[in-house]
Design an enzyme around this catalytic site. Sequence first.
Site, mmCIF file in Angstrom:
data_model
loop_
_atom_site.group_PDB
_atom_site.id
_atom_site.type_symbol
_atom_site.label_atom_id
_atom_site.label_comp_id
_atom_site.label_asym_id
_atom_site.label_seq_id
_atom_site.Cartn_x
_atom_site.Cartn_y
_atom_site.Cartn_z
ATOM 1 N N LYS A 142 30.762 36.122 49.610
ATOM 2 C CA LYS A 142 31.100 35.974 51.019
ATOM 3 C C LYS A 142 32.358 35.129 51.161
ATOM 4 O O LYS A 142 32.717 34.397 50.244
ATOM 5 C CB LYS A 142 29.932 35.321 51.774
ATOM 6 C CG LYS A 142 28.681 36.188 51.817
ATOM 7 C CD LYS A 142 27.568 35.491 52.570
ATOM 8 C CE LYS A 142 26.304 36.347 52.589
ATOM 9 N NZ LYS A 142 25.187 35.647 53.261
ATOM 10 N N HIS A 145 33.981 30.015 54.005
ATOM 11 C CA HIS A 145 34.177 29.707 55.420
ATOM 12 C C HIS A 145 34.441 28.216 55.637
ATOM 13 O O HIS A 145 34.418 27.404 54.712
ATOM 14 C CB HIS A 145 32.995 30.208 56.249
ATOM 15 C CG HIS A 145 31.669 29.588 55.882
ATOM 16 N ND1 HIS A 145 31.382 28.258 56.091
ATOM 17 C CD2 HIS A 145 30.557 30.135 55.338
ATOM 18 C CE1 HIS A 145 30.150 27.998 55.702
ATOM 19 N NE2 HIS A 145 29.635 29.120 55.234
ATOM 20 N N HIS A 148 32.236 25.481 54.266
ATOM 21 C CA HIS A 148 32.465 25.139 52.864
ATOM 22 C C HIS A 148 33.676 24.223 52.716
ATOM 23 O O HIS A 148 33.676 23.324 51.873
ATOM 24 C CB HIS A 148 32.667 26.412 52.033
ATOM 25 C CG HIS A 148 31.453 27.267 51.938
ATOM 26 N ND1 HIS A 148 31.456 28.601 52.277
ATOM 27 C CD2 HIS A 148 30.180 26.989 51.569
ATOM 28 C CE1 HIS A 148 30.240 29.100 52.096
ATOM 29 N NE2 HIS A 148 29.452 28.135 51.673
#
Length: 582
Positions: A142, A145, A148
């Site tokens: 993923k 984002h 993170h």
Amino acid sequence: MGQRLKQYVCSRVLEVLNWKSKPNDILPAILSSNLTLGKLQNTHTEFYLPLTPLQHELNVEANLSDAKNIPPDNVICNVYETTIKKDINIVFQINKNIFIKDILQEVSSDPVLWKKSLLENHLSHSPKKKVIVEYSSPNIAKPFHMGHLRSTIIGNFIANIHEFLSHDVVRINYLGDWGTQFGLLQVGLDLCEYSEAMIKQNPMQALYKAYVEANKKAESDPAIAARARESFQSLEEGNTEILKKWEVFRNYTVQELQTVYQRLGVYFDEYNWESMYSAKEISDLLQSLENRGLLKTDSDGKKVVEINQERRIPIIKSDGSTLYLTRDIAAAVDRYRKHNFTEMLYIVDNAQTDHFTALFGVLSQMQLPWAPSLKHIKFGRIRGMSTRRGSVVFLKDILDETRDIMSTKQQETHTTKVHLNEDTEGTTDILGISAVIINDLKQRRQRDYEFDWNRALQVQGDTGVKLQYTHCRLVSLERNCGVSLPGECDPSVLQEPEAVLLVKNIARFEEVIMKSYSELEACVLVNYLLRFCNLINRALEVLQVKNEDIHIGSQRLLLFHSSRVVLNEGMKIVGLQPLSQM
């Protein structure tokens, strides 16, 4: 800082008060930790001793206000009592010349000894700890984002400040590479027909595209979803061929992440994977839960652990596969066995509060003595951060964006006082990253905030660029001023308000570090550094060094050199790479 002065004040207090309820070697450390600098807006050099918290900490019956009866001497000019927010404080006015000399010589004579003195004071009443800090922890299929990125920035600061205070720190990046969604990813890689070479070239993007492709097709084709479940089950069961391929993809991912982390000035001691704790690997843990009578089977076939007599926490799905929580339990047990840590800090956003309540609850039910040492360090969310190219953001895109915007701003600074070196990409990259880091860390940790590229990356204002610019000014002054550092401080020529205020802020560094550490709030240190830079730049305008009387110039250089030492240390703790020129 000002340890010698604090120790002297403490010795005078102990002369007046007769305490026998605490060992004599503990009292000075407790007293010293409660002594704080006076108001920073004026040029008085004073220490304040608040009596209420001290009385509570010492648990003594002696009348602490008797400390105001200390007779003045050549160091302590006056002692008086004042009330601040209903708390009585004893104020010790310190001889200004002695204060200035003590602070500047402590920092400048030997920065290594200065840091050692600061650490000894901390460790005298806070034993050395072994601390695990888990942060960043992206999911390899993923986008990386903003949660993170915040975890990475905040976690790096928390690890840094623990290391600065001489604690033993292990930095762990726990990457998500397991769970049902990775069955979809495995199928997606086959559907997209990605070769190993293609994945190696841009692993994070390739894995994400494969996951999106499989997820999209699974919505309309049940066979795809079935293949995904079978694929993940093979992974859980330890299919050698699939695991080998999976390990290659993970290694590519780590290599790409390390390149990006290097730009951020972030590193990890260990990269851990969820897949380290698959059903096969954690059979002993599950058996332990069974033996303790904690693992029970629910009506729908799930295996659960009950906590707080009202909540049933799923541990194993009805099909026998593990959950994220199960793997976190196993990881905690494994890390304690491996590291025997004093505490473990999880740097994860507020949204995961319920998960950590469950994790800590299960570990407590297992009656593990170290379970209370686990802490969830929460933080709020950033809203509104996306690149100009779209809302799916990988960390590399964010850093490239900051570099590009900062490069544009470099072209626009010819009419300002900030002349950025055209070096170029390296300097521009560090400046952009510094701006993003400081924009984040100057917020209270648990606060949600709206991200604004222009505000974060402005060349002037309270930003990371200001810290770098001020540090570069101080480095340039030392290189080009034409005078040398003096052998000894002469405080008689450092009486200007700008000089005294700067010395007081240098002296305050230790208090700020300890407050930032105890609260795990970077904003305490960041906002101190921003105010410190304002004072430094004001003093640079007033206190000339070059073309000044040599004695006066060298003493002012000592003041600015000490300021640079402190600023440099503070910048490194918050995660910046101090520049020498811009």
